[in-house]
Design an enzyme around this catalytic site. Structure first.
Site, PDB file in Angstrom:
ATOM      1  N   SER A  12      -0.258  -5.393   7.184  1.00 18.61           N
ATOM      2  CA  SER A  12      -1.874  -5.292   7.045  1.00 18.61           C
ATOM      3  C   SER A  12      -2.213  -5.921   5.746  1.00 18.61           C
ATOM      4  CB  SER A  12      -2.153  -3.674   7.145  1.00 18.61           C
ATOM      5  OG  SER A  12      -2.006  -3.015   8.356  1.00 18.61           O
ATOM      6  N   LYS A  32       0.934  -1.076  -0.130  1.00 21.37           N
ATOM      7  CA  LYS A  32      -0.040  -0.011  -0.042  1.00 21.37           C
ATOM      8  C   LYS A  32       0.766   1.202   0.149  1.00 21.37           C
ATOM      9  CE  LYS A  32      -0.759   1.569   4.009  1.00 21.37           C
ATOM     10  NZ  LYS A  32      -0.175   2.761   4.135  1.00 21.37           N
ATOM     11  N   PRO A  74       9.309  -4.965   3.196  1.00 16.89           N
ATOM     12  CA  PRO A  74       9.951  -4.634   4.352  1.00 16.89           C
ATOM     13  C   PRO A  74       8.726  -4.590   5.551  1.00 16.89           C
ATOM     14  CG  PRO A  74      10.219  -2.815   2.836  1.00 16.89           C
ATOM     15  CD  PRO A  74       9.593  -4.068   1.897  1.00 16.89           C
ATOM     16  N   ASP A 111      -4.962  -0.225   8.829  1.00 14.78           N
ATOM     17  CA  ASP A 111      -4.721  -0.162   7.207  1.00 14.78           C
ATOM     18  C   ASP A 111      -5.319  -1.561   6.784  1.00 14.78           C
ATOM     19  OD1 ASP A 111      -3.570   2.019   6.743  1.00 14.78           O
ATOM     20  OD2 ASP A 111      -1.413   1.359   7.421  1.00 14.78           O
ATOM     21  N   ALA A 130       7.464  -0.384   7.528  1.00 14.53           N
ATOM     22  CA  ALA A 130       7.833   0.372   6.538  1.00 14.53           C
ATOM     23  C   ALA A 130       6.847   1.381   5.920  1.00 14.53           C
ATOM     24  CB  ALA A 130       8.400  -0.521   5.583  1.00 14.53           C
TER      25      ALA A 130
END
Length: 308
Positions: free
Chosen positions: A119, A25, A110, A152, A113
């Site tokens: 999520s 995302k 990662p 998220d 991040a």
């Protein structure tokens, strides 16, 4: 941590196994409207999804468990704390007789991040469980679990470009063109809670004026050019960028490195960091920029691709 037998993300699934991608995302804009009296922050964010992703599979049957593999599997931490299992357990509490099984996560994104890796994994788990149990992804119980798992997670369930508001639960779809991009993470973890703490809002405090809060967000119409979208994003901001740089000054170095790349039209941090992105006119310019950054900073995680 246990390690699954799958060592290649492109390996064929075994019979009966469901597969989902957990796409990264990217917050193209992120405005913090204010902090609510309950301590949560209200946001306005344009979210897109990248063509880099973790890979999650579910082999239905047997007890719920998670195996991890892939180049960044060691960064996942304790398996019992993984959001994949949290989401599955919460859904099992709401769906009687929920069929679960063995999840296998091939980790390439990662962690901590700013690109929703955990999520996205949890959202992929919910999509897999929906497929295995004949549930719709807009089932009220699944949507409730997404919000309870993490702020998220709801936007990562559909993994489509949108305007996200509230604490992440209100989503309005956007039809973005494909945007050539480079994502860069300096391989330092940034805790979201620390960044919001550094922002320093008190409960009930607004960061923007009342006029700004009630003003409707107007984005380019369907079919608008890439240039129109980039111009619109450029008028926005990421309110978490400055507090994140105070916590991890290397973020400033990442932004500078991307800004120095020829053809970079927009450079910004995603989410609460430390991943930053640049948008380019075309894929060739993005690839050239990625190679330049990799050469100068071989220790950084770099991905050239597209956002949509």
């Amino acid at each position: 941590m246990t390690s699954g037998a799958t060592t290649d993300a492109a390996a064929n699934s075994i019979a009966g196994e469901f597969v989902e991608e957990a796409r990264a995302k990217v917050n193209l804009t992120l405005r913090v409207v204010g902090r609510r009296v309950d301590g949560y922050h209200d946001l306005e964010s344009v979210v897109a999804f990248a063509d880099c992703a973790d890979r999650l599979t579910l082999l239905p049957g047997g007890p719920l468990r998670l195996r991890t593999s892939g180049p960044l599997a060691d960064a996942c931490g304790e398996v019992d704390d993984n959001l994949v299992l949290k989401a599955a357990r919460l859904l099992a509490e709401r769906v009687e007789g929920l069929k679960s099984g063995t999840f296998t996560l091939y980790k390439v994104l990662p962690v901590a991040a700013g690109i929703g890796g955990g999520s996205a994994d949890a959202a992929a788990a919910l999509r897999l469980l929906a497929r295995a149990n004949g549930l719709a992804t807009d089932d009220a119980r699944l949507i409730e679990v997404a919000g309870l798992t993490g702020a998220d997670v709801p936007v990562c369930v559909p993994s489509r470009a949108c305007v996200m508001t509230g604490v992440g639960e209100k989503l309005v779809a956007l039809k973005l063109p494909k945007l050539a991009s480079v994502l860069v993470n300096p391989r330092v973890a940034v805790a979201t809670k620390d960044v919001f703490a550094a922002l320093g809002l008190r409960n009930g405090e607004l960061l923007v004026g009342v006029t700004d809060v009630i003003q409707a967000i107007v984005w380019p119409e369907d079919g608008a050019s890439t240039g129109d979208w980039i111009e619109a994003f450029g008028s926005g901001t990421n309110d978490l960028e400055e507090p994140a740089k105070r916590i991890q000054p290397v973020i400033g170095g990442v932004l500078s490195a991307l800004g120095e790349c020829r053809g970079a039209k927009l450079v910004r941090m995603s989410g609460s960091g430390a991943t930053c992105f640049a948008i380019f006119d075309d894929a060739a310019a993005a690839q050239t920029a990625a190679e330049k950054v990799r050469l100068a900073h071989p220790e950084w995680w770099v991905h050239a691709g597209s956002l949509s």
